[in-house]
Design an enzyme around this catalytic site. Structure first.
Site, PDB file in Angstrom:
ATOM      1  N   VAL A 121       0.812  -1.214   0.000  1.00 24.93           N
ATOM      2  CA  VAL A 121       0.000   0.000   0.000  1.00 24.93           C
ATOM      3  C   VAL A 121       0.848   1.268   0.000  1.00 24.93           C
ATOM      4  O   VAL A 121       0.349   2.362  -0.273  1.00 24.93           O
ATOM      5  CB  VAL A 121      -0.952  -0.003   1.222  1.00 24.93           C
ATOM      6  CG1 VAL A 121      -0.184   0.256   2.511  1.00 24.93           C
ATOM      7  CG2 VAL A 121      -2.066   1.013   1.047  1.00 24.93           C
ATOM      8  N   ALA A 271       5.469  -6.459   6.647  1.00 27.35           N
ATOM      9  CA  ALA A 271       4.113  -6.442   6.087  1.00 27.35           C
ATOM     10  C   ALA A 271       4.065  -5.463   4.931  1.00 27.35           C
ATOM     11  O   ALA A 271       4.666  -4.394   4.986  1.00 27.35           O
ATOM     12  CB  ALA A 271       3.077  -6.045   7.140  1.00 27.35           C
ATOM     13  N   ASP A 272       3.363  -5.852   3.888  1.00 25.01           N
ATOM     14  CA  ASP A 272       3.144  -4.961   2.756  1.00 25.01           C
ATOM     15  C   ASP A 272       1.843  -4.184   2.902  1.00 25.01           C
ATOM     16  O   ASP A 272       1.669  -3.149   2.264  1.00 25.01           O
ATOM     17  CB  ASP A 272       3.133  -5.763   1.455  1.00 25.01           C
ATOM     18  CG  ASP A 272       4.521  -6.272   1.111  1.00 25.01           C
ATOM     19  OD1 ASP A 272       5.188  -5.636   0.286  1.00 25.01           O
ATOM     20  OD2 ASP A 272       4.940  -7.296   1.683  1.00 25.01           O
ATOM     21  N   ARG A 273       0.945  -4.697   3.739  1.00 22.64           N
ATOM     22  CA  ARG A 273      -0.283  -3.975   4.020  1.00 22.64           C
ATOM     23  C   ARG A 273      -0.893  -4.527   5.307  1.00 22.64           C
ATOM     24  O   ARG A 273      -0.885  -5.736   5.548  1.00 22.64           O
ATOM     25  CB  ARG A 273      -1.277  -4.107   2.859  1.00 22.64           C
ATOM     26  CG  ARG A 273      -2.446  -3.128   2.957  1.00 22.64           C
ATOM     27  CD  ARG A 273      -3.419  -3.251   1.795  1.00 22.64           C
ATOM     28  NE  ARG A 273      -2.820  -2.985   0.482  1.00 22.64           N
ATOM     29  CZ  ARG A 273      -3.431  -2.312  -0.480  1.00 22.64           C
ATOM     30  NH1 ARG A 273      -4.638  -1.805  -0.283  1.00 22.64           N
ATOM     31  NH2 ARG A 273      -2.858  -2.144  -1.651  1.00 22.64           N
ATOM     32  N   ALA A 281      -0.911  -8.528   5.146  1.00 17.08           N
ATOM     33  CA  ALA A 281      -0.415  -9.221   3.958  1.00 17.08           C
ATOM     34  C   ALA A 281       1.103  -9.142   3.958  1.00 17.08           C
ATOM     35  O   ALA A 281       1.677  -8.075   4.166  1.00 17.08           O
ATOM     36  CB  ALA A 281      -0.965  -8.583   2.694  1.00 17.08           C
TER      37      ALA A 281
END
Length: 382
Positions: A121, A271-273, A281
């Site tokens: 995000v 974490a990417d989001r 995620a």
């Protein structure tokens, strides 16, 4: 010894500029994956690590999109930083007649960069932030050149802000792990790469490990190989060895056996989001690690800056999951290892339910339980 060489768009550069003394007494340079100097952007091509260290020129937004999409640069914070700096590099040599033309072009270019890797995000939030910033500047009556200069400066500032954020995450995470353990030194597992190669420097989850090591509290760090792209084997292992940290590489499917046979005090991942309810995620394989950690009673921590927290999504079910080319599974170093004709499913990420994040979500503002995260940080993350 790692080689550097020049070919085509590549240039020969040292791995970093800031010298330090390692625990073994050898003077080393701190790792840098993103270099911005004299309005020029160069990124370390992470597809070539650990065999060689080659830096690429990124001259414009199209270059930025390509290096992000091809995973020559990766890691949620680094994606946003490289994306914005690729815009800055292009703006340096561009001219626009009016502020409106400039704002329209910048908005379109940033929205294009968001499409390079949809799950993380950070790039989208950087885009939203820049659009708001441009509107505020325009309202102050800036000239077109003043607005352009302000946009470039804002992109540049992302580097220093990210390093400061990561150091705070590292210290908060280390403090929490130590507070929940009676051990003099702790053993931790990490998945994928979340260090200097995934950020502007220091790292998020690997920043926690760095903080533990700096305090003399790290017993051992175990990194997974992270199939199919092997970010753990190629990149995290590279950083652990470079920093002289006590560490061991394991295959992804060894985590359960490791937790059963050795004392593990925490699992730390990036974490990417992160969504409103605390679902996260991260790189594929994270979900299974959380299930295993829960079974063995090992605290599980997710480390992420607030720029990775998406308060627009209620839960992880709404997170778009990027699917990567099948060749990443069927081939290793260009050599086919899978039976010809077999079909493949290659999601780049999976979603960890909030209830499995037993240690907490580590941010630059502190460590929060997933259930309390929304109320604690909604003003900062929105």
């Amino acid at each position: 010894m790692f080689s550097t060489k020049s070919s085509g768009r590549y240039v020969t550069l040292p791995l970093g500029q800031n010298y330090r003394t390692a625990p073994d007494g050898i003077c080393k340079m701190s790792l840098e994956a993103i270099r911005w100097k004299d309005n020029k952007l160069e990124i370390l091509d992470q597809l070539l690590l650990p065999a060689s260290t080659e830096f690429m020129h990124v001259k414009n937004v199209e270059d930025g999109w390509q290096v992000i999409n091809k995973m020559q640069v990766r890691g949620a914070p680094a994606i946003a930083i490289v994306g914005c700096l690729s815009l800055a590099a292009e703006l340096v040599n561009s001219s626009y007649s009016t502020c409106s033309d400039l704002m329209k072009a910048v908005t379109e270019k940033l929205q294009y960069l968001v499409t390079a890797r949809p799950t993380a995000v950070n790039m989208r939030k950087a885009t939203d932030d820049m659009i708001t910033f441009m509107s505020q500047c325009h309202g102050k009556g800036m000239s077109t050149e003043e607005l352009k200069s302000s946009i470039i400066s804002r992109c540049e500032n992302m580097l220093a802000i990210d390093v400061d954020t990561n150091k705070k995450i590292g210290d908060f995470g280390a403090q929490s792990i130590l507070a929940n353990s009676d051990a003099k030194q702790v053993n931790v597992i990490t998945h994928c790469n979340t260090g200097s190669l995934a950020t502007a420097g220091y790292g998020t989850a690997l920043g926690v490990i760095r903080s533990l090591h700096a305090q003399g509290k790290l017993g051992h760090a175990y990194c997974t190989e992270t199939r199919p792209y092997n970010q753990g084997a190629r990149l995290t292992a590279f950083e652990l060895v470079y920093e002289s940290m006590p560490s061991t590489l394991i295959c992804d499917n060894m985590a359960a056996s490791l937790m059963k046979s050795k004392e593990i005090h925490a699992v730390v991942v990036g974490a990417d989001r992160v969504t409103c309810n605390g679902d996260t995620a991260n790189k594929i394989g994270t979900y299974q690690a959380t299930v295993v950690a829960k079974y063995h009673g090992v605290p599980f921590y997710v480390c992420a800056p607030i720029t990775s927290i998406d308060l627009c999504l209620p839960s992880g079910e709404s997170i778009p999951i990027e699917e990567r080319p099948h060749k990443e599974m069927t081939h290793v170093a260009g050599v086919r290892i899978a039976a010809p004709g077999i079909s493949c499913w290659n999601p780049a990420f999976d979603v960890t339910p909030a209830e499995l994040i037993t240690g907490g979500i580590v941010t630059e503002l502190g460590v929060f339980k997933p259930s309390e995260m929304y109320e604690k940080i909604k003003g900062e993350a929105s």
